[in-house]
Structure formats: C-alpha cells, structure tokens
Scaffold this motif. Structure first.
Motif, PDB file in Angstrom:
ATOM      1  N   PRO A  80       0.822  -1.221   0.000  1.00 34.98           N
ATOM      2  CA  PRO A  80       0.000   0.000   0.000  1.00 34.98           C
ATOM      3  C   PRO A  80       0.856   1.272   0.000  1.00 34.98           C
ATOM      4  N   ASP A  84       0.837   3.688  -3.313  1.00 33.01           N
ATOM      5  CA  ASP A  84       0.214   5.002  -3.138  1.00 33.01           C
ATOM      6  C   ASP A  84       1.226   6.123  -3.341  1.00 33.01           C
ATOM      7  N   GLY A 108      -3.899   7.795  -0.468  1.00 34.11           N
ATOM      8  CA  GLY A 108      -2.799   7.350   0.389  1.00 34.11           C
ATOM      9  C   GLY A 108      -3.217   6.161   1.248  1.00 34.11           C
ATOM     10  N   PRO A 109      -2.281   5.622   2.027  1.00 33.04           N
ATOM     11  CA  PRO A 109      -2.557   4.383   2.773  1.00 33.04           C
ATOM     12  C   PRO A 109      -3.126   4.587   4.174  1.00 33.04           C
ATOM     13  N   TYR A 110      -3.340   5.824   4.625  1.00 37.04           N
ATOM     14  CA  TYR A 110      -3.598   6.027   6.044  1.00 37.04           C
ATOM     15  C   TYR A 110      -5.005   6.494   6.390  1.00 37.04           C
ATOM     16  N   TYR A 165       0.876   9.262  11.634  1.00 32.51           N
ATOM     17  CA  TYR A 165      -0.584   9.148  11.624  1.00 32.51           C
ATOM     18  C   TYR A 165      -1.064   8.214  12.730  1.00 32.51           C
ATOM     19  N   TYR A 199       5.815  14.521   5.679  1.00 29.88           N
ATOM     20  CA  TYR A 199       5.792  13.073   5.907  1.00 29.88           C
ATOM     21  C   TYR A 199       7.001  12.444   5.235  1.00 29.88           C
ATOM     22  N   ARG A 220       7.170  13.770   1.534  1.00 32.67           N
ATOM     23  CA  ARG A 220       5.979  14.436   1.032  1.00 32.67           C
ATOM     24  C   ARG A 220       5.829  15.749   1.793  1.00 32.67           C
ATOM     25  N   HIS A 223       0.561  18.015   4.725  1.00 28.69           N
ATOM     26  CA  HIS A 223      -0.747  18.052   4.070  1.00 28.69           C
ATOM     27  C   HIS A 223      -1.862  17.648   5.009  1.00 28.69           C
TER      28      HIS A 223
HETATM   29  C1  DHB Z   1       1.884   7.738   1.622  1.00 24.75           C
HETATM   30  C2  DHB Z   1       1.737   8.396   2.821  1.00 24.75           C
HETATM   31  C3  DHB Z   1       0.943   9.514   2.902  1.00 24.75           C
HETATM   32  O1  DHB Z   1       0.746  10.198   4.050  1.00 24.75           O
HETATM   33  C4  DHB Z   1       0.290   9.980   1.782  1.00 24.75           C
HETATM   34  O2  DHB Z   1      -0.468  11.058   1.926  1.00 24.75           O
HETATM   35  C5  DHB Z   1       0.441   9.320   0.582  1.00 24.75           C
HETATM   36  C6  DHB Z   1       1.244   8.204   0.498  1.00 24.75           C
HETATM   37  C7  DHB Z   1       2.725   6.520   1.548  1.00 24.75           C
HETATM   38  O3  DHB Z   1       3.588   6.302   2.401  1.00 24.75           O
HETATM   39  O4  DHB Z   1       2.488   5.719   0.633  1.00 24.75           O
END
Ligand code: DHB
Ligand code: FE
Length: 284
Positions: A80, A84, A108-110, A165, A199, A220, A223
């Motif tokens: 995941p 993502d 995303g995965p969360y 998260y 992140y 990232r 966000h």
């Molecule tokens: C991922 C983590 C995130 O917080 C996000 O917004 C998109 C992708 C990830 O680690 O795949």
C-alpha cells in the motif's frame, strides 16, 4: 514525543496499512476486474518491464536484486505504501479527467473510516499536549451552481507534528487528528487543529531503501487529507498543502496541485488561519 515512546517502524506502519487496505477492500473498496481488462493492462505493464530491461540491458544480478526487493516489499506489508507513493497519482490523474469542482489528490494508505462526527465548528480530537502550531481551517462547501451544501461531511485526517498518523504509529491514541466535520446550514465549517509536519516514507523498509539507493528524497510536503461528501454529490478525495512548505515542489508521491495549496495567515490570537472552499459536483 517523550523519550519513553518508541519510534514507528516501516514494518509496523506497513503491516497496519496492509490490514487497513484489506478491510476497506472487503467492504467494497476494490471492484472485480474483467478478464479482458486484466489481460490488456497486465500485458501492458509486463511489456513496460520488458522494454526497460532491453533499453537498460538489465543483468542477471540486477534481476535477482529486484526479485529480492519485491519479496521484501510484500513481507514488510509495504505494497500500500509503495503503490500510493509511486502509482496512485496517475490513477487519480485519469479519474480527474471526468471531475469538476475541487481538484482531487491521492487517498494514500492512512485513511481510516468511522471517525468521530463533529459539529461545523469543532476541534479535531488531539492529545492534551499535542505538539505543533495551532491551525484554524475554515471554509464553505458549495455545489457547482454555487449553492451552499448544508450537512456535507468533511472526513479529515492528518499527520501530527512528527509526521506520524494515528492508527499507523505506536503511542498515538486511536482517532487522534481524525474526524468527520459536518457543515452548518450555510455549508460552512471551522475546524481547529495543529499544522502537520512533512511526511517521510519510513527509511527502514524496502520502499525507503529504494529511495535511498536511488538518491530520491523520501519526503511528502505537509498536508491535510480530506474526503468531502454529501448525498447526491460525487465524493471528493483530496489533500491540501501549505504555501512555502518544504517539499511542496518535490513531493515523492507527485500528488500536489497548485489549486490545493493553503496560505495560512497569523491571526491576532497568534493562531494560523487557512480558508478553503470546496465545490461538489452532482453524483454521476
Ligand atoms: C503515503 C503516505 C501519505 O501520508 C500519503 O499522503 C500518501 C502516500 C505513503 O507512504 O504511501
Ligand atoms: Fe498523507
């Protein structure tokens, strides 16, 4: 974080993300795919791999290194995370071709469903000593005709001031910095939270290892994640970023858009305030 807490690991967040994905797809988040589509798309993916091998004269040791890495992605539960970060933004780009209103971005995965429902003016659930700059995020949800959408739901989730998260890192209470805000009769909302941190893809797992090996920055920009929904309207999956924020122009997930950047201003009370209005199109 206090010193008694332990740091999240890639294996920990990967396993949780895989489990969460399985739960969501069992509830209908993943559709059956028809045989001719499987054949068409799987063949095209394989042809892409074959072309890369020919173009770059991939050797046996390189092929075996790739196989080893793929096994590790699976064992670490990182599919995941990997998909993502590196693939979802293109799926979103295709989906966006038929989408009006507010621009979308990756899920995303969360994401976790079934979070606390909150009134239009609310504070996101957070720890009493939640670190980070206080942020008031306010705006209005309207339809494509410009009429306010009362009772719309903003399903909001975000990382904390460390970039972690809840539900995917140890020692963060369940539901922290997650909530479903319901707009008032003017379609308005005003939610108090803290500014999230950028992140970082966990660097102790195979996805992070690939980034380091390839010299890619595994970051990232900070966000907020949102699903915005209301009966009779097409749900929006999006993210909002922060003007001037680190990694805004170098998102490893390629998921930023200029229309999705907040510009928070300091209020008289010292808190940051960012405004954003959402536009929902009719359900297809
Ligand atoms: C991922 C983590 C995130 O917080 C996000 O917004 C998109 C992708 C990830 O680690 O795949
Ligand atoms: Fe995220």
């Amino acid at each position: 974080m206090t010193t008694t807490e332990h740091k999240p690991t890639a294996a920990g967040s990967g396993a949780s993300a895989t489990e969460s994905f399985r739960r969501a797809s069992a509830q209908g988040g993943a559709a059956g795919v028809e045989a001719d589509r499987i054949s068409t798309v799987a063949r095209a993916v394989l042809e892409g791999v074959h072309a890369a091998i020919r173009t770059h004269q991939v050797t046996y040791p390189e092929f075996q290194a790739a196989k080893k890495w793929l096994i590790e992605v699976g064992e670490g539960g990182e599919w995941p995370l990997f998909l993502d970060v590196f693939v979802e933004h293109v799926v979103e780009e295709v989906a966006a071709r038929t989408q009006q209103g507010t621009k979308g971005s990756i899920l995303g995965p969360y994401y976790l469903p079934d979070q606390q429902r909150l009134p239009s003016a609310a504070t996101l659930p957070m720890r009493p000593d939640e670190a980070g700059a206080p942020l008031v995020f306010a705006g209005q949800v309207c339809d494509t005709a410009g009429d306010p959408v009362a009772g719309a739901e903003l399903d909001l989730w975000q990382a904390d001031e460390q970039g972690y998260y809840s539900g995917f890192a140890p020692d963060i209470p369940d539901g922290n910095l997650r909530g479903v805000i319901v707009t008032d009769d003017q379609g308005r909302f005003e939610v108090t939270t803290v500014r999230p941190a950028p992140y970082q893809i966990p660097t102790d797992g195979p996805t992070g290892t690939l980034c380091v090996a390839a010299g890619w920055e595994p970051w990232r920009p900070a966000h907020l994640h949102l699903l915005v929904r209301a009966p009779g309207h097409r749900q929006i999956t999006t993210q909002l970023y922060f003007q001037g924020g680190e990694w805004l122009d170098a998102d490893i997930a390629g998921a930023t858009k200029p229309e999705l950047v907040l510009d928070p201003q300091q209020q008289a009370d010292g808190r940051l305030r960012a405004e954003y209005d959402f536009v929902l199109e009719p359900a297809p």
